[in-house]
Design a protein around this motif. Structure first.
Motif, PDB file in Angstrom:
ATOM      1  N   PHE A   1       0.715  -1.189  -0.086  1.00 16.06           N
ATOM      2  CA  PHE A   1      -0.154   0.035   0.034  1.00 16.06           C
ATOM      3  C   PHE A   1       0.736   1.136   0.036  1.00 16.06           C
ATOM      4  N   SER A   2       0.165   2.457  -0.482  1.00 17.36           N
ATOM      5  CA  SER A   2       1.003   3.584  -0.425  1.00 17.36           C
ATOM      6  C   SER A   2       0.372   4.742   0.707  1.00 17.36           C
ATOM      7  N   ASP A   3       1.065   5.449   1.284  1.00 17.84           N
ATOM      8  CA  ASP A   3       0.700   6.665   1.981  1.00 17.84           C
ATOM      9  C   ASP A   3       1.682   7.812   1.896  1.00 17.84           C
ATOM     10  N   ASP A   4       1.510   8.707   3.009  1.00 19.19           N
ATOM     11  CA  ASP A   4       2.365   9.861   3.095  1.00 19.19           C
ATOM     12  C   ASP A   4       3.632   9.608   3.303  1.00 19.19           C
TER      13      ASP A   4
ATOM     14  N   THR B   1      -3.895   3.899   0.084  1.00 19.49           N
ATOM     15  CA  THR B   1      -4.291   3.149  -1.184  1.00 19.49           C
ATOM     16  C   THR B   1      -3.408   1.700  -1.252  1.00 19.49           C
ATOM     17  N   ALA B   2      -4.334   0.781  -1.417  1.00 12.59           N
ATOM     18  CA  ALA B   2      -3.683  -0.680  -1.416  1.00 12.59           C
ATOM     19  C   ALA B   2      -3.181  -0.773  -2.931  1.00 12.59           C
ATOM     20  N   GLY B   3      -2.213  -1.771  -3.167  1.00 20.40           N
ATOM     21  CA  GLY B   3      -1.685  -1.989  -4.451  1.00 20.40           C
ATOM     22  C   GLY B   3      -2.311  -2.942  -5.201  1.00 20.40           C
ATOM     23  N   ALA B   4      -1.890  -3.344  -6.395  1.00 20.70           N
ATOM     24  CA  ALA B   4      -2.659  -4.148  -7.254  1.00 20.70           C
ATOM     25  C   ALA B   4      -3.275  -5.475  -6.799  1.00 20.70           C
ATOM     26  N   ASN B   5      -2.334  -5.858  -5.542  1.00 23.32           N
ATOM     27  CA  ASN B   5      -2.974  -7.260  -5.062  1.00 23.32           C
ATOM     28  C   ASN B   5      -3.419  -7.055  -3.819  1.00 23.32           C
ATOM     29  N   GLY B   6      -3.916  -5.644  -3.539  1.00 26.80           N
ATOM     30  CA  GLY B   6      -4.613  -5.495  -1.874  1.00 26.80           C
ATOM     31  C   GLY B   6      -3.389  -5.642  -1.118  1.00 26.80           C
TER      32      GLY B   6
ATOM     33  N   GLY C   1       5.250   6.727   2.041  1.00 28.19           N
ATOM     34  CA  GLY C   1       5.874   6.277   0.643  1.00 28.19           C
ATOM     35  C   GLY C   1       5.012   5.024   0.427  1.00 28.19           C
ATOM     36  N   LEU C   2       5.914   4.011  -0.264  1.00 26.70           N
ATOM     37  CA  LEU C   2       5.595   2.689  -0.790  1.00 26.70           C
ATOM     38  C   LEU C   2       5.591   1.727   0.182  1.00 26.70           C
ATOM     39  N   HIS C   3       4.715   1.021   0.710  1.00 24.17           N
ATOM     40  CA  HIS C   3       4.852  -0.051   1.775  1.00 24.17           C
ATOM     41  C   HIS C   3       4.927  -1.279   1.035  1.00 24.17           C
ATOM     42  N   ARG C   4       5.898  -1.999   0.686  1.00 22.16           N
ATOM     43  CA  ARG C   4       5.978  -3.084  -0.155  1.00 22.16           C
ATOM     44  C   ARG C   4       5.770  -4.398   0.947  1.00 22.16           C
ATOM     45  N   SER C   5       5.392  -5.627   0.438  1.00 21.61           N
ATOM     46  CA  SER C   5       5.367  -6.755   1.209  1.00 21.61           C
ATOM     47  C   SER C   5       6.730  -6.859   2.341  1.00 21.61           C
ATOM     48  N   TRP C   6       6.495  -7.280   3.446  1.00 18.66           N
ATOM     49  CA  TRP C   6       7.174  -7.374   4.809  1.00 18.66           C
ATOM     50  C   TRP C   6       7.821  -6.102   5.256  1.00 18.66           C
ATOM     51  N   SER C   7       7.144  -4.914   4.899  1.00 12.70           N
ATOM     52  CA  SER C   7       7.543  -3.507   5.272  1.00 12.70           C
ATOM     53  C   SER C   7       7.036  -3.398   6.618  1.00 12.70           C
ATOM     54  N   TRP C   8       7.613  -2.476   7.468  1.00  7.87           N
ATOM     55  CA  TRP C   8       7.215  -2.039   8.674  1.00  7.87           C
ATOM     56  C   TRP C   8       7.264  -0.547   8.640  1.00  7.87           C
TER      57      TRP C   8
END
Length: 284
Positions: free
Chosen positions: A228-231, A253-258, A233-240
């Motif tokens: 997902f993304s927010d203020d 906003t969720a990404g293409a795969n939710g 930045g982009l939070h990729r899988s296994w991000s914290w």
């Protein structure tokens, strides 16, 4: 003088190893950088990494190299940490198949999510997508399944001020009937609530956008699946990420795969165990 038992996964020999500097994702703060730390006289003894709970930040662990540990077949990605041999830590840890470890005690409590594979101990089997809380003073003897195991683990982040059962675990997969729809394209699963913190899980549909209210006591979010993304930045899988509570409304906003999220909230100002007092050879 008294010796304090090692906490959680530290008891498995997960000692600090010097990583490649370029591969560490640091929060933007006034704390020393990892490179500065490794040049200091505290190297190998005390680490302060993304440990300022008053700072919001984002760490994408896919930009961090795996660090091999002193326990053969165990590697990790450090996200946040403060402490020495015993530390307050948030870490992604990967175990080789069929590994086993001696019984150990959690001097500061242990909280983890099984991201893949399976974890076995005295309490139960914890397959992929299991959330576990082992309270201060609890003990177990872990074993790893034939496919290995990867977990997100949080050590020494519990408090004596609110007693919990020694062990509690939840199924956080979609097979749990307690998932509920909170708005179109968004579902939540509430698992833990105390005067000191709350923990729930969220599932967002692909490309779903929504406003998130953040308590003044802050929150942490870990992406189990998707993005997902927010203020921040982009939070990729296994991000914290840590939202310190200074901004109490965000648009996500969720990404293409939710996305599938772990959310821990209302806790950044809560009391926790004293890390300094838990270090080995601390005088009584």
């Amino acid at each position: 003088m008294r010796r304090v038992r090692r906490s959680g996964l530290l008891a498995l020999g997960l000692q600090f190893a010097v990583p490649k500097i370029r591969s560490f994702a640091l929060c933007e703060s006034k704390e020393q950088s990892l490179e500065q730390f490794l040049k200091s006289n505290k190297a190998q003894k005390w680490i302060e990494l993304n440990s300022d709970k008053s700072k919001s930040c984002l760490v994408n662990t896919d930009s961090i190299d795996w660090l091999e540990t002193g326990a053969g077949g165990v590697r990790r990605k450090m996200i946040e940490r403060v402490g020495g041999e015993v530390a307050r830590a948030t870490t992604v840890v990967n175990f080789k198949p069929n590994a086993s470890f001696p019984m150990h005690q959690h001097v500061g409590g242990e909280e983890f999510i099984v991201l893949d594979g399976a974890w076995f101990d005295d309490w139960d089997t914890q397959p992929s997508l299991t959330y576990v809380r082992n309270y201060i003073g609890s003990k177990h003897t872990p074993r790893i399944g034939p496919d290995g195991c990867t977990i997100l683990v949080k050590l020494c982040q519990m408090s004596h001020e609110h007693r919990e059962p020694d062990h509690t675990q939840w199924d956080i997969s979609l097979s749990n009937p307690k998932w509920r729809c909170v708005s179109p394209g968004r579902h939540e699963l509430q698992v833990f609530k105390s005067p000191l913190e709350e923990v729930h899980f969220e599932r967002w549909a692909p490309h779903q956008t929504g406003t998130v209210e953040i308590d003044e006591k802050g929150e942490e979010v870990f992406v189990i699946e998707g993005s997902f993304s927010d203020d921040l930045g982009l939070h990729r899988s296994w991000s914290w990420c840590r939202n310190a509570g200074d901004q109490q409304r965000l648009t996500r906003t969720a990404g293409a795969n939710g996305c599938f999220l772990y959310v821990k909230s209302k806790h950044l100002r809560s009391p926790e165990v004293d890390i300094c007092a838990l270090q080995p050879n601390v005088a009584s």
